[in-house]
Design an enzyme around this catalytic site. Structure first.
Site, short mmCIF file in Angstrom:
data_model
loop_
_atom_site.label_atom_id
_atom_site.label_comp_id
_atom_site.label_asym_id
_atom_site.label_seq_id
_atom_site.Cartn_x
_atom_site.Cartn_y
_atom_site.Cartn_z
N GLN A 1 -4.14 -4.82 7.23
CA GLN A 1 -5.08 -5.88 6.83
C GLN A 1 -4.81 -7.18 7.56
OE1 GLN A 1 -7.61 -5.19 4.92
NE2 GLN A 1 -6.95 -3.20 4.17
N CYS B 1 -4.71 2.20 -3.73
CA CYS B 1 -3.48 2.78 -3.16
C CYS B 1 -2.30 1.85 -3.35
CB CYS B 1 -3.65 3.13 -1.69
SG CYS B 1 -4.89 4.36 -1.39
N LYS C 1 -10.26 -0.30 10.59
CA LYS C 1 -10.45 -1.50 9.77
C LYS C 1 -10.82 -2.71 10.61
CE LYS C 1 -7.11 0.06 6.33
NZ LYS C 1 -7.85 0.46 5.14
N ASP D 1 3.34 -4.15 7.92
CA ASP D 1 2.12 -3.36 7.77
C ASP D 1 0.95 -4.29 8.08
OD1 ASP D 1 -0.21 -2.26 6.85
OD2 ASP D 1 0.65 -1.44 5.00
N HIS E 1 0.87 -1.18 0.00
CA HIS E 1 0.00 0.00 0.00
C HIS E 1 0.91 1.23 0.00
CE1 HIS E 1 -2.74 2.98 1.79
NE2 HIS E 1 -3.75 2.18 1.50
C1 PLP Z 1 -2.30 -2.61 3.68
C2 PLP Z 1 -2.63 -1.23 4.11
N1 PLP Z 1 -1.66 -0.44 4.58
C3 PLP Z 1 -1.89 0.80 5.00
C4 PLP Z 1 -3.14 1.35 4.97
C5 PLP Z 1 -3.34 2.75 5.45
O1 PLP Z 1 -4.14 2.76 6.55
P1 PLP Z 1 -4.76 4.13 7.10
O2 PLP Z 1 -5.34 4.83 5.92
O3 PLP Z 1 -5.78 3.69 8.08
O4 PLP Z 1 -3.64 4.89 7.72
C6 PLP Z 1 -4.19 0.58 4.46
C7 PLP Z 1 -5.57 1.11 4.37
O5 PLP Z 1 -5.98 1.90 3.63
C8 PLP Z 1 -3.93 -0.73 4.03
O6 PLP Z 1 -4.91 -1.50 3.54
#
Ligand code: PLP
Lengths: 422, 153
Positions: free
Chosen positions: A214, A376, A237, A211, A133
């Site tokens: 998920q 993203c 999430k 990370d 991401h």
């Molecule tokens: C794998 C992963 N990493 C990072 C993020 C970023 O999370 P957040 O937008 O809650 O900071 C997300 C979600 O959008 C994600 O799915």
């Protein structure tokens, strides 16, 4: 006779009920015809989470750590209690190694700045993967640019898993950071963490940053036995409120970090020309903390604990298998990622001749909410050779009717687009 | 007709499947690239000006049915028009897809075939898809050299 494994019992049964009652989720209860299949973007919230927020503001609202009166102590206790609960949920004994942030994005920026900027030098190497991401991609890309370190990107197998051979080949004694997603948001691939840890520890002194945006919502996580250095996640999430998440780190790594944001709460003493820092975790939480949302998050993880994260995983896998079986008959459908067993509850796909954006509109008209776009993860999309996929994602409140509505709406989309002759 | 049937009516599906004026334009006098970062739609519009008249327009790129059909129908609608006429048509189109056609007294006749996009206004998220090619066309008309890409964000 041994008990039948839950999964075999459920199979691809179309009577698959939700794991958590829809009635627990006010938004879903109010919209019975809605098929919310975008939980990988954000989850719906159970009433207990909303109640916890209200309860904090109506019974314990004061600025934590600051006032010398009973109400402020109540706020401080509520915030500290939330930290204990969330740390326990993620398998960390030492709750002070959990630093609250706004979410995964802020957590990654924290680690890249607090640890990375202090320890990454010109000529060092930072390893990320093509699956990431942007939140776990851009902070490292920019750290590399600032420091003159080399960014190495692990490529993927044909079914969008991290290519462990390529990872092994990229690791060197100069590797300082290995930042990898626990579970891909775009295609659902689950990273074999133990294998990654073994490879990294064998060849490099690098820190391992996972990370878990998920991972934490969909799999049991035991931070203390994972063997990684940092684990970031987002509360929204996993049934929690927006604006709260965090990062777990080992105490040793936290002590190697420099403060990255400065202000109230994070200091011990401020002299005119110098300051000293508060202890963990406060050193990395500058300013008034988001205590209310932390309390909401604690309610969310208690809700998940009651469901049992192993059951959450099995529920999603059963839905995923059922969806695979029902979608198999659709002409022109491509599903990305490894087989269901190696994915979280994410179904990322394209349908020949129907652009994902058009799919999302058509599905929306059938009450089915899916995500269409690059998720993203533009580096991944480039490697897939597409600019967008459609993504349906499941969670504890999803059931067979959601899968059926998805399949039905996809057939409808195909019918609409097939209606013009060549 | 349901909202969906109206959005994906046959003219739009036909232009999506068989876009007109699709491909590179030789001896273009201006080009521009447009992107919709949200969904990855991407279009490049090339124009040839004969004095003040747009003698040829072509486009390339990829995107959803709405963005592709809009680019295709736009090329057929603007070819042979003066810059001022293109600008006026853009205004009308924009009013149409944002649901302001009636209040702006824009007639069906003034829009010609572009009227097929009228239901876009009931899908606010898709307005960007429908207008991407038009924004890019305007940038191409302004193009004197290497401009920054147009973005709908
Ligand atoms: C794998 C992963 N990493 C990072 C993020 C970023 O999370 P957040 O937008 O809650 O900071 C997300 C979600 O959008 C994600 O799915």
């Amino acid at each position: 006779m041994t008990a039948t494994p839950v999964l075999d019992a459920l199979g691809a049964d179309s009577s698959l009920a939700s794991l958590a009652p829809r009635a627990d989720f006010p938004l879903l209860a109010a919209q019975p015809a809605l098929h919310y299949l975008d939980s990988a973007a954000t989850s719906q919230k159970p009433q207990v989470v909303l109640d916890a927020l209200t309860n904090f503001y109506t019974t314990a609202n004061a600025n934590p750590h600051r006032g010398a009166y009973a109400l402020a102590a109540a706020a401080t206790d509520a915030y500290a209690g939330a930290r204990e609960t969330v740390a326990r949920f993620l398998g960390a004994k030492d709750a002070d190694t959990l630093v609250f942030t706004r979410g995964t994005t802020e957590a990654m920026n924290l680690v890249a700045n607090a640890w990375g900027a202090a320890h990454v030098r010109e000529g060092d190497e930072i390893v990320i993967t093509a699956l990431e991401h942007h939140a776990n991609f851009v902070p490292w890309q920019q750290l590399a640019k600032r420091t003159g370190a080399h960014l190495r990107i692990v490529e993927l197998t044909a079914d969008q898993r991290i290519d462990l051979d390529h990872l092994a080949a990229l690791l060197t004694p100069r590797t300082r950071v290995v930042a990898i997603t626990h579970v891909s948001n775009a295609v659902g691939s689950i990273t074999p963490v133990a294998e990654v840890v073994r490879l990294v520890r064998e060849t490099s002194p690098a820190i391992i940053v996972l990370d878990g945006a998920q991972g934490a919502p969909h799999l049991p996580v035991a931070f203390d036995t994972l063997g990684v250095d940092f684990y970031a996640f987002s509360g929204h999430k996993l049934l929690g409120p927006m604006g709260i998440g965090g990062v777990l780190g080992t105490r040793a790594r936290w002590l190697e970090c420099q403060p990255w944001q400065f202000g109230g709460d994070m200091i011990e003493w401020v002299n005119d020309h110098d300051s000293t820092w508060n202890v963990l975790p406060h050193r990395f939480e500058a300013g008034t903390p988001n205590a209310a949302d932390a309390v909401g998050l604690a309610a969310a993880v208690r809700y998940l604990e009651a469901l049992d994260m192993r059951a959450v995983r099995e529920h999603e896998l059963a839905l995923l298998r059922s969806a695979h079986e029902k979608l198999a008959g659709l002409d022109g459908l491509t599903i990305y990622g490894p087989p269901p067993e190696q994915r979280s509850g994410v179904l990322s796909f394209t349908l020949a001749d129907v652009h994902p954006h058009d799919l999302a509109t058509i599905l929306d008209q059938h009450g089915v909410c899916i995500r269409a776009g690059h998720h993203c993860a533009q580096p991944l999309m480039r490697r897939l050779g597409t600019s967008a996929t459609a993504r349906a994602s499941f969670y504890v409140y999803s059931d067979a009717s959601d899968v059926d509505a998805l399949v039905h709406a996809l057939v409808e989309a195909q019918r609409i687009f097939a209606s013009v002759a060549d | 007709m349901s909202d969906l049937q109206e959005l994906y009516q046959s003219v739009i599906l036909d232009h999506n499947r068989k876009p007109r004026n699709f491909g590179p334009l030789d001896e273009a006098s201006g080009t521009a690239e447009g992107k919709n970062p949200l969904c990855g739609d991407q279009v490049e519009v090339a124009v040839k000006l004969d004095g003040d008249v747009l003698s040829a327009v072509k486009f390339t790129g990829s995107g959803c049915a709405i963005s592709k059909a809009s680019a295709s129908l736009m090329t057929t609608a603007v070819t042979g028009k003066s810059r001022a006429e293109v600008e006026a048509l853009f205004d009308k189109f924009h009013a149409l897809v944002t649901g302001r056609a009636a209040e702006a007294d824009i007639t069906k006749e003034a829009l010609g075939q572009l009227i097929v996009f009228s239901s876009v206004s009931r899908f606010p998220i898709r307005v960007k898809c429908a207008s991407l090619a038009w924004h890019t066309l305007r940038a191409a008309l302004e193009d004197g050299g290497a401009d920054a890409p147009v973005s709908t964000e």
